[in-house]
Motif scaffolding. Structure first.
Motif: not given
Ligand SMILES: Nc1ncnc2c1ncn2[C@@H]1O[C@H](COP(=O)(O)OP(=O)(O)O)[C@@H](O)[C@H]1O
Ligand SMILES: Nc1ncnc2c1ncn2[C@@H]1O[C@H](COP(=O)(O)OS(=O)(=O)O)[C@@H](OP(=O)(O)O)[C@H]1O
Length: 321
Positions: A144, A148-149
């Motif tokens: 979280g 990934s994003t």
């Molecule tokens: N600056 C940012 N960069 C990346 N994700 C963000 C940001 N701000 C908020 N988010 C949110 O945080 C969440 C990150 O989820 P994800 O990318 O699946 O995390 P991970 O892969 O680390 O588990 C997403 O819902 C995304 O929209």
């Protein structure tokens, strides 16, 4: 002069940069004394400063308050020295090699031009400039945190702006395609991360860009990845340092709730450890920062480090645009 000529000929003047404030080059030789590391950070820093991010860690101060993205933490004075030696593409190895070459050519008066002509193609193959060198951008952080994003965003950005192959190795996809059957115990995670490192290193070996985004919670596994990648190219370790509280607040997949309830066991940050990276090249806390801002920090870091043409940063005008 020969060594400088070679570096310039390779468009690789960045290769002369000492990797930390404690390391410097004196008359073509590697020395560990002081000031030039910070000096070299100057040109690289400007892009990120425009975006309010911090760069070139020797300064260490965070811009933009608690929400600002922090840059170059591991290049900071606090991490100078042994941890950095030989990392980020093993530039010290390169620098040391050129230093030795220079020393050797001093004893071969008058033969510099001939030697230059002979060694240039060899050196060029051995260590191409960063814009052509294979590179692995390796995101690590809690579930979280935004890995990934950002990895997906970076891969899309690179695909649209850089004339190199881009391979995305996201944690979830790898778990399905490469590591199905592996669990989340220590051995399973370690093997999973090493597999990602192996594939990424193969991409880098052929001059491509690999973007990886596993949690990669253990320092040992990450060190193994760094070793594999740096044997053939560069590793840029991006610590997505969004704090646990924020990751849990997001609870994108509802797993934190299950972990707190004990339904999901060995959950990173709750019931399984996460070793904070001490060797991250870039540290990004996404709390209260937009995706676009976080992505810009990363692309600017890559551009400032010489891995991307500077004009490809999102804030700059694009060719034809
Ligand atoms: N600056 C940012 N960069 C990346 N994700 C963000 C940001 N701000 C908020 N988010 C949110 O945080 C969440 C990150 O989820 P994800 O990318 O699946 O995390 P991970 O892969 O680390 O588990 C997403 O819902 C995304 O929209
Ligand atoms: N016990 C436990 N701990 C952590 N994460 C868990 C666990 N069980 C399942 N998941 C989900 O698997 C994703 C993490 O897989 P990774 O391959 O990135 O993990 S690791 O690097 O091998 O530790 C992770 O995805 P991200 O949220 O994208 O990080 C979780 O959704």
């Amino acid at each position: 002069m020969l060594a400088e000529a070679i570096a310039a000929g390779l468009e690789g003047t960045h290769l002369w940069r000492p990797r930390s404030a404690a390391e410097t080059i004196v008359d073509g030789e590697l020395a560990r004394s002081g000031a030039r590391g910070a000096e070299h950070a100057g040109a690289e820093r400007s892009g990120a400063e425009r975006s309010g991010a911090e760069h070139g860690g020797a300064r260490g101060a965070e811009h933009g308050g608690a929400r600002g993205a922090e840059h170059g933490g591991a290049r900071g004075a606090e991490h100078a020295g042994a941890e950095r030696a030989g990392s980020v593409g093993g530039d010290l190895v390169w620098v040391e090699g050129l230093g030795r070459l220079r020393g050797a050519t001093k004893e071969m008066a008058g033969s510099g031009d001939v030697l230059l002509a002979k060694v240039m193609p060899v050196l060029s193959r051995w260590r191409p400039p960063r814009r052509e060198r294979g590179v692995v951008v390796f995101f690590t952080g809690l579930s979280g945190s935004g890995k990934s994003t950002l990895a997906k965003g970076l891969a899309e950005y690179l695909t649209g702006h850089v004339d190199r192959t881009v391979t995305l190795l996201d944690g979830d996809i790898v778990r399905r395609m490469l590591s199905s059957g592996l669990g989340f115990d220590r051995a399973g995670r370690d093997l999973n991360v090493r597999r990602i490192g192996f594939v990424a290193a193969e991409v880098a070996r052929h001059g491509g860009i690999a973007v990886c985004a596993p949690i990669a919670p253990y320092a040992d596994s990450r060190a193994a990845v760094r070793a594999m990648v740096e044997a053939v190219g560069d590793l840029v370790l991006v610590h997505v340092a969004t704090p646990l509280e924020e990751c849990e607040r997001r609870d994108v997949k509802g797993l934190y709730k299950k972990a707190r309830a004990g339904v999901v066991t060995q959950f990173t940050g709750i019931s399984d450890p996460y070793d904070e990276p001490l060797d991250a090249d870039l540290r990004v806390d996404t709390t209260g920062v937009s995706f676009e801002e976080s992505l810009a920090v990363i692309t600017e870091f890559l551009a400032a480090g010489g891995w991307l043409p500077t004009r490809t940063t999102p804030t700059d005008p694009q060719p034809g645009g």
